[in-house]
Design a protein around this motif. Sequence first.
Motif: not given
Length: 124
Positions: A6, A9, A20, A118
């Motif tokens: 990921e 963030g 995201l 994240t």
Amino acid sequence: QVQLVESGGGLVQAGGSLRLSCAASGRTFSNYKMSWFRQAPEKEREFVGAISESGSTLSYSDSVKGRFTISRNNAKNTVALQMNNLRPEDTAVYYCAAGTGLGLPPQVHAYDYWGQGTQVTVSS
């Protein structure tokens, strides 16, 4: 095995937006339904939403419906979570997950592969 990473963030003020992204590698991405979960401190991991293998079916939790949108790009092996009108209660670590099987279940155990997460922080 499917590896998930990921990104995207960060810190945002209430009412703001974040996007995201989750990049997948390993097995054939289009064979997996994809989901997003989040976990706030001292709380259980909760379902945010999910998207089917083809992208034609979506499911969202009531708490994010109308504010968050999930999309996927099977050619690029990515899934995204667009978050609008963010609230302080959206603050959490966000995880993407991959799974197989029927439907888009909201349970953690329905997904086999997870990213590292994240952090999303929404200030009031």
